[in-house]
Design a protein around this motif. Sequence first.
Motif, PDB file in Angstrom:
ATOM      1  N   UNK A  20     -25.706 -38.910 -13.952  1.00 32.06           N
ATOM      2  CA  UNK A  20     -25.357 -40.020 -14.230  1.00 32.06           C
ATOM      3  C   UNK A  20     -25.732 -41.247 -14.313  1.00 32.06           C
ATOM      4  N   UNK A  21     -27.887 -40.804 -14.032  1.00 29.66           N
ATOM      5  CA  UNK A  21     -28.461 -42.297 -14.087  1.00 29.66           C
ATOM      6  C   UNK A  21     -29.871 -41.749 -14.966  1.00 29.66           C
ATOM      7  N   UNK A  22     -30.702 -42.215 -15.453  1.00 31.01           N
ATOM      8  CA  UNK A  22     -32.024 -41.372 -15.374  1.00 31.01           C
ATOM      9  C   UNK A  22     -32.338 -43.527 -15.803  1.00 31.01           C
ATOM     10  N   UNK A  23     -34.277 -42.910 -15.194  1.00 31.38           N
ATOM     11  CA  UNK A  23     -34.526 -44.451 -15.523  1.00 31.38           C
ATOM     12  C   UNK A  23     -36.521 -44.071 -15.455  1.00 31.38           C
ATOM     13  N   UNK A  24     -36.540 -44.789 -16.488  1.00 31.39           N
ATOM     14  CA  UNK A  24     -38.190 -44.490 -16.950  1.00 31.39           C
ATOM     15  C   UNK A  24     -39.318 -46.117 -17.144  1.00 31.39           C
ATOM     16  N   UNK A  25     -40.394 -45.374 -16.993  1.00 24.65           N
ATOM     17  CA  UNK A  25     -41.111 -46.608 -16.832  1.00 24.65           C
ATOM     18  C   UNK A  25     -42.457 -45.896 -17.583  1.00 24.65           C
ATOM     19  N   UNK A  26     -43.207 -46.935 -18.684  1.00 24.36           N
ATOM     20  CA  UNK A  26     -43.792 -46.538 -18.990  1.00 24.36           C
ATOM     21  C   UNK A  26     -44.894 -48.507 -19.977  1.00 24.36           C
ATOM     22  N   UNK A  27     -45.927 -48.883 -18.914  1.00 21.77           N
ATOM     23  CA  UNK A  27     -46.130 -49.719 -19.161  1.00 21.77           C
ATOM     24  C   UNK A  27     -47.986 -50.282 -18.501  1.00 21.77           C
ATOM     25  N   UNK A  28     -48.248 -50.660 -19.873  1.00 18.76           N
ATOM     26  CA  UNK A  28     -50.060 -50.080 -19.334  1.00 18.76           C
ATOM     27  C   UNK A  28     -50.604 -52.070 -20.043  1.00 18.76           C
ATOM     28  N   UNK A  29     -51.507 -52.867 -19.254  1.00 20.16           N
ATOM     29  CA  UNK A  29     -52.064 -54.504 -20.207  1.00 20.16           C
ATOM     30  C   UNK A  29     -52.795 -53.819 -21.289  1.00 20.16           C
ATOM     31  N   UNK A  30     -52.376 -53.986 -22.454  1.00 20.75           N
ATOM     32  CA  UNK A  30     -53.019 -54.271 -23.687  1.00 20.75           C
ATOM     33  C   UNK A  30     -53.610 -55.298 -23.552  1.00 20.75           C
ATOM     34  N   UNK A  31     -55.512 -55.207 -22.994  1.00 23.25           N
ATOM     35  CA  UNK A  31     -56.161 -56.385 -23.634  1.00 23.25           C
ATOM     36  C   UNK A  31     -56.884 -56.508 -24.911  1.00 23.25           C
ATOM     37  N   UNK A  32     -56.915 -56.031 -26.075  1.00 19.43           N
ATOM     38  CA  UNK A  32     -57.388 -56.314 -26.892  1.00 19.43           C
ATOM     39  C   UNK A  32     -56.981 -57.049 -28.121  1.00 19.43           C
ATOM     40  N   UNK A  33     -56.783 -58.352 -27.811  1.00 22.49           N
ATOM     41  CA  UNK A  33     -56.616 -58.943 -29.377  1.00 22.49           C
ATOM     42  C   UNK A  33     -56.254 -58.467 -30.511  1.00 22.49           C
ATOM     43  N   UNK A  34     -57.116 -58.377 -31.116  1.00 27.43           N
ATOM     44  CA  UNK A  34     -57.705 -57.703 -32.302  1.00 27.43           C
ATOM     45  C   UNK A  34     -57.325 -55.958 -32.607  1.00 27.43           C
ATOM     46  N   UNK A  35     -56.005 -55.554 -31.397  1.00 25.32           N
ATOM     47  CA  UNK A  35     -55.291 -54.351 -31.852  1.00 25.32           C
ATOM     48  C   UNK A  35     -54.509 -54.197 -32.296  1.00 25.32           C
ATOM     49  N   UNK A  36     -54.460 -53.623 -33.357  1.00 26.89           N
ATOM     50  CA  UNK A  36     -53.251 -53.169 -34.219  1.00 26.89           C
ATOM     51  C   UNK A  36     -51.585 -53.118 -33.953  1.00 26.89           C
ATOM     52  N   UNK A  48     -48.150 -55.342 -18.013  1.00 25.95           N
ATOM     53  CA  UNK A  48     -48.351 -55.018 -16.529  1.00 25.95           C
ATOM     54  C   UNK A  48     -49.281 -53.675 -16.057  1.00 25.95           C
ATOM     55  N   UNK A  49     -49.250 -54.022 -14.973  1.00 21.01           N
ATOM     56  CA  UNK A  49     -50.283 -52.813 -15.064  1.00 21.01           C
ATOM     57  C   UNK A  49     -49.563 -51.094 -15.460  1.00 21.01           C
ATOM     58  N   UNK A  50     -50.443 -50.885 -15.026  1.00 18.97           N
ATOM     59  CA  UNK A  50     -50.446 -49.166 -16.186  1.00 18.97           C
ATOM     60  C   UNK A  50     -49.343 -48.128 -14.928  1.00 18.97           C
ATOM     61  N   UNK A  51     -48.363 -47.977 -15.420  1.00 19.46           N
ATOM     62  CA  UNK A  51     -47.192 -47.152 -14.973  1.00 19.46           C
ATOM     63  C   UNK A  51     -46.315 -45.961 -15.340  1.00 19.46           C
ATOM     64  N   UNK A  52     -46.005 -45.200 -15.204  1.00 19.08           N
ATOM     65  CA  UNK A  52     -45.491 -44.707 -15.387  1.00 19.08           C
ATOM     66  C   UNK A  52     -44.498 -43.435 -14.974  1.00 19.08           C
ATOM     67  N   UNK A  53     -43.334 -43.576 -15.160  1.00 21.38           N
ATOM     68  CA  UNK A  53     -42.205 -42.852 -14.225  1.00 21.38           C
ATOM     69  C   UNK A  53     -41.215 -42.072 -14.939  1.00 21.38           C
ATOM     70  N   UNK A  54     -40.334 -41.103 -14.206  1.00 22.44           N
ATOM     71  CA  UNK A  54     -38.884 -40.517 -14.779  1.00 22.44           C
ATOM     72  C   UNK A  54     -38.126 -39.814 -13.294  1.00 22.44           C
ATOM     73  N   UNK A  55     -37.393 -40.387 -13.551  1.00 25.23           N
ATOM     74  CA  UNK A  55     -36.640 -40.732 -12.586  1.00 25.23           C
ATOM     75  C   UNK A  55     -34.493 -40.072 -13.173  1.00 25.23           C
ATOM     76  N   UNK A  56     -34.535 -38.831 -12.502  1.00 27.23           N
ATOM     77  CA  UNK A  56     -32.743 -38.110 -13.154  1.00 27.23           C
ATOM     78  C   UNK A  56     -32.058 -38.575 -11.688  1.00 27.23           C
ATOM     79  N   UNK A  57     -30.862 -38.694 -11.834  1.00 25.11           N
ATOM     80  CA  UNK A  57     -30.174 -39.150 -10.116  1.00 25.11           C
ATOM     81  C   UNK A  57     -29.233 -38.169 -10.688  1.00 25.11           C
TER      82      UNK A  57
END
Length: 315
Positions: A143-159, A226-235
Motif C-alpha cells: 500500500x505504501x513505499x517510502x524512500x530517501x536518498x540525501x547527501x550534502x553536495x558541497x563542491x560548488x564547481x560540481x557538474x 541534507x546530511x547523508x541518508x538512504x532508506x527504503x520501506x514498504x508497508x
Amino acid sequence: MNWGIIGAARIAKSALVPAIREAGGTVHTVSARDPKKAAQFAQENHIPNSSSYEELLDHPDIEVVYVPLPNSEHLEWTVKALEAGKHVLCEKPLTLSADQARRMMDAQQKSGKLVLEAFSYRFHPQVQRMLDVLKEGKIGDIRLMRSVFTFPLDRPDDIRWDARLGGGAFYDVGSYCVDLMRLVTREVPQQVHVSALKTEGEVDITLGALLEFSSCQGQLLCSFEMPFQQSFEVFGTKGSLQLEAPFAIDNYESHLTVNGQAETFDKINVYAEMVRHFQQAIRGETELRFPIQDHSLQQMLILDRVLNATNHPRV
C-alpha cells in the motif's frame, strides 16, 4: 574482456576500475578530452593506454566501454560506442528523457550489442531477497513505499549543479528511489505530485514526490543539502519491511528487516557483481538482467513526469 573508459571521472577511479579488475576484466584504455588528463589518469591507475574518445572507439581490441560522462553526454557517446561495435555500461540516468531512451534503444537494436544502465545497487543480494519476500506475500498487498536518498553536495564547481549537463538531485539520487519503486511495482505511476526547491540556475536541490501507482503510493525525498541518508520501506496489509541501506554501493554490511525480523547480508562489491554479470551476458553465458527496453525506458517515463511537474529545463 578488454574495457575502455570514456571519461576520466572520479567514479571510474574509485569504483569501476577496481570492479573491472575484480571481475576478471582488463582496463585497456582511458580517454578524456584533455590528453594530459587521460595520461595522468592512466598512470595513476596503472592503465596501459590513454587516448581521445574517438581513438578509443576505433580500437579493435576494446570490446566494451564504460561511460561515466555528464548526464547530458550519455546518449551521444553511448550511441557512438554502439555504432563502433562496442557493448556499453553507461552511468545512470541512462538518458535525460524517454525520447532519448528510445533513440538509444534504436541504436542498440541496430548494433546487436548490449547496453546496461549502471544501477549497481540492483546486483546486491538484498534487493533480490526483498523482491522474493514481497512476491511471497509476507507483508500482504503493498500500500505504501517510502524512500530517501540525501547527501550534502558541497563542491560548488560540481557538474551536478549545472542544468545544461543534466544536473540536479533528482537525476542523481532521486532516480535510485524511483528505480527501486519501479522494480517493486513494475509500473509507471498514474499520477505524480511534486514539490521542489531549486537553485537560481534551475537545478533541483531538494525534491519530494508522491507517485500514485495502481494500488499503492510511493513517497520519495532526495536532496543535495541534507546530511547523508538512504532508506527504503514498504508497508503492506500484513506487515512491513525496511532496507536500511538500499543503495549501498561498496563493502557495506546491510540489513533487511521483515515484520521485525532482521536478515544480515555480508559485505559485497556490487560494482564488481554488476561488471561480472555484464561480461557474462556479453559472452552469452546468461541473459542480460535489466535490458534497457524493459527497464530504462520505463524509468525515463517516470523521470520525465516528475521533472515536467517542476518545469525543469528539458532536452
